[in-house]
Design an enzyme around this catalytic site. Structure first.
Site, PDB file in Angstrom:
ATOM      1  CG  HIS A 238      43.783  65.360  66.869  1.00  0.00           C
ATOM      2  ND1 HIS A 238      42.708  66.021  66.333  1.00  0.00           N
ATOM      3  CD2 HIS A 238      43.262  64.441  67.716  1.00  0.00           C
ATOM      4  CE1 HIS A 238      41.590  65.522  66.848  1.00  0.00           C
ATOM      5  NE2 HIS A 238      41.898  64.564  67.685  1.00  0.00           N
ATOM      6  NE  ARG A 284      42.595  60.776  66.241  1.00  0.00           N
ATOM      7  CZ  ARG A 284      42.761  60.721  67.528  1.00  0.00           C
ATOM      8  NH1 ARG A 284      43.962  60.626  68.033  1.00  0.00           N
ATOM      9  NH2 ARG A 284      41.741  60.776  68.329  1.00  0.00           N
ATOM     10  NE  ARG A 378      46.382  57.723  69.796  1.00  0.00           N
ATOM     11  CZ  ARG A 378      45.733  58.602  70.558  1.00  0.00           C
ATOM     12  NH1 ARG A 378      45.483  58.332  71.809  1.00  0.00           N
ATOM     13  NH2 ARG A 378      45.369  59.767  70.077  1.00  0.00           N
TER      14      ARG A 378
HETATM   15  C1  LIG Z   1      45.087  66.970  74.085  1.00  0.00           C
HETATM   16  C2  LIG Z   1      45.227  65.475  74.132  1.00  0.00           C
HETATM   17  C3  LIG Z   1      44.090  64.669  74.114  1.00  0.00           C
HETATM   18  C4  LIG Z   1      44.219  63.280  74.170  1.00  0.00           C
HETATM   19  N1  LIG Z   1      43.097  62.500  74.234  1.00  0.00           N
HETATM   20  C5  LIG Z   1      43.233  61.160  74.425  1.00  0.00           C
HETATM   21  C6  LIG Z   1      42.107  60.335  74.658  1.00  0.00           C
HETATM   22  O1  LIG Z   1      40.977  60.809  74.710  1.00  0.00           O
HETATM   23  N2  LIG Z   1      42.305  59.010  74.849  1.00  0.00           N
HETATM   24  C7  LIG Z   1      43.545  58.432  74.820  1.00  0.00           C
HETATM   25  O2  LIG Z   1      43.679  57.215  74.993  1.00  0.00           O
HETATM   26  N3  LIG Z   1      44.626  59.200  74.610  1.00  0.00           N
HETATM   27  C8  LIG Z   1      44.508  60.541  74.432  1.00  0.00           C
HETATM   28  N4  LIG Z   1      45.622  61.306  74.251  1.00  0.00           N
HETATM   29  C9  LIG Z   1      46.931  60.673  74.327  1.00  0.00           C
HETATM   30  C10 LIG Z   1      47.220  60.329  75.792  1.00  0.00           C
HETATM   31  O3  LIG Z   1      46.776  61.397  76.601  1.00  0.00           O
HETATM   32  C11 LIG Z   1      48.694  60.092  76.033  1.00  0.00           C
HETATM   33  O4  LIG Z   1      49.228  59.218  75.096  1.00  0.00           O
HETATM   34  C12 LIG Z   1      48.879  59.479  77.420  1.00  0.00           C
HETATM   35  O5  LIG Z   1      48.256  60.301  78.376  1.00  0.00           O
HETATM   36  C13 LIG Z   1      50.343  59.340  77.733  1.00  0.00           C
HETATM   37  O6  LIG Z   1      50.464  59.038  79.107  1.00  0.00           O
HETATM   38  P1  LIG Z   1      51.910  59.003  79.747  1.00  0.00           P
HETATM   39  O7  LIG Z   1      51.710  58.777  81.193  1.00  0.00           O
HETATM   40  O8  LIG Z   1      52.761  58.083  78.982  1.00  0.00           O
HETATM   41  O9  LIG Z   1      52.498  60.464  79.457  1.00  0.00           O
HETATM   42  P2  LIG Z   1      52.043  61.884  80.045  1.00  0.00           P
HETATM   43  O10 LIG Z   1      50.672  61.848  80.548  1.00  0.00           O
HETATM   44  O11 LIG Z   1      52.387  62.897  79.014  1.00  0.00           O
HETATM   45  O12 LIG Z   1      52.986  62.065  81.293  1.00  0.00           O
HETATM   46  C14 LIG Z   1      54.371  62.251  81.141  1.00  0.00           C
HETATM   47  C15 LIG Z   1      54.930  62.635  82.485  1.00  0.00           C
HETATM   48  O13 LIG Z   1      56.356  62.666  82.396  1.00  0.00           O
HETATM   49  C16 LIG Z   1      56.817  63.896  82.919  1.00  0.00           C
HETATM   50  N5  LIG Z   1      58.110  64.191  82.313  1.00  0.00           N
HETATM   51  C17 LIG Z   1      58.408  64.652  81.077  1.00  0.00           C
HETATM   52  N6  LIG Z   1      59.742  64.788  80.947  1.00  0.00           N
HETATM   53  C18 LIG Z   1      60.291  64.386  82.121  1.00  0.00           C
HETATM   54  C19 LIG Z   1      61.623  64.301  82.607  1.00  0.00           C
HETATM   55  N7  LIG Z   1      62.662  64.659  81.841  1.00  0.00           N
HETATM   56  N8  LIG Z   1      61.822  63.868  83.871  1.00  0.00           N
HETATM   57  C20 LIG Z   1      60.773  63.512  84.671  1.00  0.00           C
HETATM   58  N9  LIG Z   1      59.486  63.560  84.246  1.00  0.00           N
HETATM   59  C21 LIG Z   1      59.266  63.998  82.997  1.00  0.00           C
HETATM   60  C22 LIG Z   1      55.701  64.884  82.592  1.00  0.00           C
HETATM   61  O14 LIG Z   1      55.792  66.039  83.382  1.00  0.00           O
HETATM   62  C23 LIG Z   1      54.500  64.018  82.956  1.00  0.00           C
HETATM   63  O15 LIG Z   1      54.330  63.984  84.343  1.00  0.00           O
HETATM   64  C24 LIG Z   1      45.508  62.698  74.190  1.00  0.00           C
HETATM   65  C25 LIG Z   1      46.639  63.512  74.182  1.00  0.00           C
HETATM   66  C26 LIG Z   1      46.506  64.887  74.173  1.00  0.00           C
HETATM   67  C27 LIG Z   1      47.732  65.742  74.177  1.00  0.00           C
END
Ligand SMILES: Cc1cc2nc3c(=O)[nH]c(=O)nc-3n(C[C@H](O)[C@H](O)[C@H](O)COP(=O)(O)OP(=O)(O)OC[C@H]3O[C@@H](n4cnc5c(N)ncnc54)[C@H](O)[C@@H]3O)c2cc1C
Length: 528
Positions: A238, A284, A378
């Site tokens: 980013h 980006r 992305r």
């Molecule tokens: C600051 C920021 C802003 C963003 N803004 C946007 C946006 O506006 N729009 C958009 O589309 N995307 C955005 N993104 C990207 C998006 O947020 C992520 O790609 C998306 O939320 C991923 O969702 P997820 O459920 O796959 O992972 P996450 O939301 O990261 O969840 C992962 C989960 O796995 C758990 N975990 C990790 N390791 C383990 C383990 N070993 N065992 C068990 N659990 C574990 C974590 O604790 C968490 O609960 C942003 C990302 C960031 C960091």
């Protein structure tokens, strides 16, 4: 502390991770029984809760899912799967309705239509958002409340998965531990269907916007179990993380540039118009590289929101304003110092259109997966969308396979906040972890070349061999780091988020995905 029964059995599906991908899948599986593992109390530790922009969906007048798909393909630099882009964008409106039905208070106009935001490389206003920059937090609050109301979902907090369990080539569950406990025997949780939704790998980098626990565990675990990995080299940086000493670096959302904020260096020069016709709203990777080069040349880079927003930044972007105030920056009168930071992983565990990985019994959802939607880069706000679309598809697929049964209540592990925070700090501050993160930022970062990538692979191998406590958690991190660096070394061109200074051009021979198993990555590492 409550002791976990080692024979704990997740008769239904087991979901590893409790971000949007994990919780959305769990809700879509209801009333089928499901167990969700979360290292922290729900809502903490997930990138999802930190999302500022929102969810991309063609729900505005005059917009279409085809236009959304075309923008997705354009941003992805030639390797987005056309069918995936078309089908995911077509399902977007239905998934937004799911989120709204579960209580997400999306911004709306006086007529009840979504009030849509604009982000870079979208040809229309199509970001469904909440209170300007609070989409992630609000979505997670709503779905957590829904999860708590859903009796078929059993949440186990305070537990972290270490390895996938394999039997006769099939994934049959996971080995876990209480967060931060490196000494007790791991717990085995058996499952008929395992959904890996443990996020991306930004935290593998020293400068990142991702929460500390999101550092490649999912991809590392899956690769160690033998799953195929796709497009590991494509990491999105980013351009505008706020440059403070905070780790992770807080984000200044792209929507600020969508509102007209500009980038200037410490000489007051605006440099983006000379680099790209879309200036600050260029893709980006281009903006991130421009900022990176300014910083490499000794300049500082600032996001100037004063003209575009003035004092409105306080009400329209409350999250960013608060980050600034916390860092001693006046967001109204001053400029915001920014730096590129590892933000999103386009690659991940290779899955098909139903979210199935190459290993029977294992589905992968969210940032941990590679669906082919993002290609090399992305499109903003497509990742929350992807998590919901694939969460629904995976639930459908598993729902068709699994018998419905009720789960016995399971109390889980008591969450001790102080102990949890201490454990996380220890893990984060381990010298080997810090060295690994430095290697990734310095040598596998915004710009890469053969010498740096080879050195990175050697250093990752050395850290793996010599780190004092080589735990499964550390091995998951080094495995992911190896896959990213090896795939980056193999791709001798530049495309999207992957930029090689020694191969700066895009090469049509590389207009395809990279698919790699861990064996290949280790062979590349051994020869580096
Ligand atoms: C600051 C920021 C802003 C963003 N803004 C946007 C946006 O506006 N729009 C958009 O589309 N995307 C955005 N993104 C990207 C998006 O947020 C992520 O790609 C998306 O939320 C991923 O969702 P997820 O459920 O796959 O992972 P996450 O939301 O990261 O969840 C992962 C989960 O796995 C758990 N975990 C990790 N390791 C383990 C383990 N070993 N065992 C068990 N659990 C574990 C974590 O604790 C968490 O609960 C942003 C990302 C960031 C960091």
């Amino acid at each position: 502390m409550t002791v976990i029964d080692n024979t704990l059995n997740a008769d239904g599906a087991l979901i590893v991770g409790a971000g949007l991908a994990g919780l959305f899948t769990a809700l879509k599986l209801a009333p089928r029984p499901v167990t969700v593992l979360s290292p922290k109390p729900l809502g903490m530790g997930a990138s999802s809760a930190w999302a500022q922009g929102g969810v991309a969906a063609a729900v505005g007048q005059g917009d279409s899912s085809h236009a959304h798909a075309a923008d997705t393909e354009m941003a992805g630099a030639g390797i987005v799967d056309h069918g995936t882009a078309e089908s995911v964008t077509a399902e977007a409106a239905a998934r937004i309705e799911d989120l709204a039905r579960w209580g997400t208070p999306f911004d709306r106009d006086d007529f009840g239509n979504y009030a849509l935001g604009k982000e870079a490389a979208h040809s229309a206003n199509r970001i469904v958002k909440v209170e300007g920059d609070r989409a992630g937090w609000a979505i997670m609050q709503a779905i957590i409340a829904e999860v708590r109301r859903t009796p078929s979902i059993r949440v186990v907090e305070g537990i972290t998965a270490l390895s996938l369990a394999r039997d006769n080539g099939r994934i049959v569950g996971v080995f876990c531990r209480k967060l931060g406990d490196r000494y007790s025997e791991p717990v085995f949780i058996r499952a008929r269907a395992t959904v890996l939704a443990a996020g991306g790998l930004g935290g593998l980098y020293a400068v990142t916007t991702n929460p500390p626990g999101v550092r490649g565990h999912a991809m590392g675990m899956a690769a160690r179990a033998g799953a195929l990995i796709a497009d590991a080299e494509f990491v999105q940086f980013h351009p505008t993380a706020i440059a403070t000493s905070a780790d992770p670096a807080p984000l200044a959302t792209e929507a600020l540039r969508g509102e007209g904020a500009i980038l200037v260096n410490d000489l007051g020069e605006r440099f983006m118009p000379a680099i790209h016709p879309d200036a600050e709203l260029a893709p980006r990777d281009i903006v991130a590289r421009a900022n990176f080069r300014q910083i490499q040349s000794g300049r500082q880079v600032f996001l100037d929101t004063r003209q575009a927003l003035g004092a409105d930044i306080l009400t329209r972007f409350p999250t960013v304003s608060q980050y600034c105030l916390d860092a001693g920056i006046d967001p109204v009168a001053g400029m915001i110092p920014v730096t590129p930071a590892a933000h999103f992983h386009m690659g991940g565990v290779k899955v098909d259109e139903r979210g199935r990985s190459s290993l029977p019994g294992l589905w992968v959802c969210g940032e941990a997966s590679c669906t082919g939607l993002h290609g090399a880069n992305r499109l903003a706000s497509n990742s929350l969308l992807e998590a919901t679309v694939y969460g629904a598809r995976i639930a459908d697929d598993i729902g068709g396979l699994e018998p419905v049964r009720n789960l016995a209540p399971f109390k889980g592990i008591e969450w001790d906040e102080a102990e949890g925070a201490k454990a996380e700090a220890i893990l984060r501050d381990l010298p080997a972890v810090q060295q690994l993160r430095r290697v990734m930022t310095d040598l596998v970062g915004v710009e890469r070349d053969v010498a740096g990538l080879s050195l990175a692979l050697q250093q990752i191998a050395r850290l793996e061999a010599t780190a004092e406590h080589v735990t499964s958690a550390f091995l998951n991190m080094t495995t992911s780091a190896t896959l990213v660096a090896a795939a980056a070394l193999k791709r001798t061109e530049s495309r999207g988020g992957h930029y090689r200074t020694d191969f700066p051009e895009t090469d049509e021979h590389w207009e395809h995905h990279t698919t790699m198993a861990l064996d290949e990555a280790l062979a590349i590492r051994a020869n580096a």
